[in-house]
Scaffold this motif. Structure first.
Motif, PDB file in Angstrom:
ATOM      1  N   ASP A  17       5.283  43.178  19.787  1.00  0.00           N
ATOM      2  CA  ASP A  17       6.686  42.748  19.803  1.00  0.00           C
ATOM      3  C   ASP A  17       6.784  41.276  20.194  1.00  0.00           C
ATOM      4  O   ASP A  17       5.769  40.561  20.264  1.00  0.00           O
ATOM      5  N   ARG A  47      17.055  49.082  25.915  1.00  0.00           N
ATOM      6  CA  ARG A  47      16.763  49.994  24.800  1.00  0.00           C
ATOM      7  C   ARG A  47      17.025  49.328  23.452  1.00  0.00           C
ATOM      8  O   ARG A  47      16.248  49.458  22.515  1.00  0.00           O
ATOM      9  N   HIS A  50      14.206  46.935  22.579  1.00  0.00           N
ATOM     10  CA  HIS A  50      13.019  47.687  22.132  1.00  0.00           C
ATOM     11  C   HIS A  50      13.210  48.184  20.701  1.00  0.00           C
ATOM     12  O   HIS A  50      12.339  48.059  19.855  1.00  0.00           O
ATOM     13  N   ILE A  61       5.311  48.153  21.849  1.00  0.00           N
ATOM     14  CA  ILE A  61       6.377  47.458  22.588  1.00  0.00           C
ATOM     15  C   ILE A  61       5.987  47.369  24.057  1.00  0.00           C
ATOM     16  O   ILE A  61       5.340  48.268  24.600  1.00  0.00           O
ATOM     17  N   THR A  63       7.013  47.066  28.067  1.00  0.00           N
ATOM     18  CA  THR A  63       8.090  47.416  28.997  1.00  0.00           C
ATOM     19  C   THR A  63       8.663  46.154  29.656  1.00  0.00           C
ATOM     20  O   THR A  63       7.977  45.130  29.764  1.00  0.00           O
ATOM     21  N   ALA A  93      11.496  52.838  27.644  1.00  0.00           N
ATOM     22  CA  ALA A  93      10.723  52.359  26.486  1.00  0.00           C
ATOM     23  C   ALA A  93      10.111  53.547  25.737  1.00  0.00           C
ATOM     24  O   ALA A  93      10.109  53.588  24.504  1.00  0.00           O
ATOM     25  N   VAL A 105       3.598  52.419  23.742  1.00  0.00           N
ATOM     26  CA  VAL A 105       4.292  51.699  24.816  1.00  0.00           C
ATOM     27  C   VAL A 105       3.267  51.095  25.782  1.00  0.00           C
ATOM     28  O   VAL A 105       2.407  51.795  26.309  1.00  0.00           O
TER      29      VAL A 105
END
Ligand code: ZN
Length: 296
Positions: A17, A47, A50, A61, A63, A93, A105
């Protein structure tokens, strides 16, 4: 094999990400506020970020826990809530990731912000404990990998890895930030990081943040030439921050970052994303370059 190891075992490029901090600022986080507080106060905003990255193509992704260790949270009077904040961030996440197939994650672990002995006051054991505390929250919240990032000091990396391993058996990745001429603020070289990755048996290793895509490309090239055996991570800032009319602006467009993604891939990077100043638009453009360049 866990979800992250499974993803790494497939012979393909993995899109990460982009920035969290600068995205939060564009959604109302005020200067001086702890970004990690948003996990408790505005989980909807976290959220949404993400989700935007996953929709743009991210398979991993991170956190919103970059500064969620007791030393950094203390500056905001939140040092008694380390576990709660990390748990909450991991949980939200993971909830978003679960809406999609195969999204991993990563539990972001940044530096303590303190200088370690002998240069500063932080001793090794206290650092280990602080990292263990943070990682315990992340792993109980369900992350798939511990993602140690933006490190400058080899001792602090060792403390973070030791702390993480004292509380979890999750895979671990490490990225350091190379400021200029291929050295971190504490003088670490890419070659030293390659060696450490082997010594510590890390699952992935590389560079993030720093002085824009070009500097980072040179670092990845050096790690590759140093015979890095571990999957390499490249997460450059979207250009260099510039102060324009009192606002910090990053000058790296999505097109520049797409070009950059192809360059680091050529130097052997397998996990490619972006850091400060980037947005889902950058990730989307990088995705197009990496996976659809043959179609256009
Ligand atoms: Zn950054």
């Amino acid at each position: 094999m866990n979800k992250f190891e499974q993803l790494l075992s497939e012979p393909k490029i993995i899109l990460l990400d982009g920035a969290m901090g600068t995205m939060l600022m564009s959604r109302g986080l005020e200067a001086g506020q702890a970004p990690e507080r948003m996990n408790l106060d505005r989980p909807d905003v976290v959220r949404e970020i993400h989700r935007a990255y996953i929709e743009a193509g991210s398979s991993i992704i991170l956190t919103n826990t970059f500064g969620a260790n007791r030393f950094r949270l203390k500056r905001h009077g939140l040092d008694d809530r380390v576990r709660e904040i990390n748990y909450a961030a991991a949980k939200l996440a993971c909830e978003v990731a679960a809406e999609y197939p195969n999204v991993v994650v990563a539990g972001s672990v940044g530096p303590t912000g303190e200088l370690m002995a002998p240069f500063g006051k932080l001793n090794f054991d206290d650092a280990v404990q602080a990292f263990a505390e943070q990682v315990a929250g992340l792993s109980s919240g369900g992350v798939d990998v511990i993602w140690i990032e933006t490190m400058a000091d080899l001792q602090e990396v060792k403390a973070a890895v030791q702390g993480a391993r004292s509380v979890t058996r999750l895979p671990i990745s490490v990225t350091m930030t190379f400021e200029s001429k291929g050295r971190t603020m504490m003088g670490v070289t890419p070659e030293q990081l390659v060696q450490l990755a082997q010594e510590l048996e890390l699952n992935a290793v590389g560079a993030n943040c720093g002085k824009g895509p070009q500097e980072l490309e040179a670092v990845v090239e050096r790690m590759h030439k140093a015979g890095c055996q571990v999957p390499m991570i490249a997460k450059a800032n979207a250009g260099i921050p510039k102060l324009v009319e009192g606002k910090v602006i990053y000058d790296g467009s999505p097109e520049i970052m797409a070009e950059h993604a192809l360059t680091v891939r050529q130097f052997g990077a397998r996990l490619i994303g972006a850091c400060c100043g980037s947005s889902p638009e950058h990730i989307q453009e990088m995705r197009r370059a990496l996976f659809f360049d043959l179609e256009t």
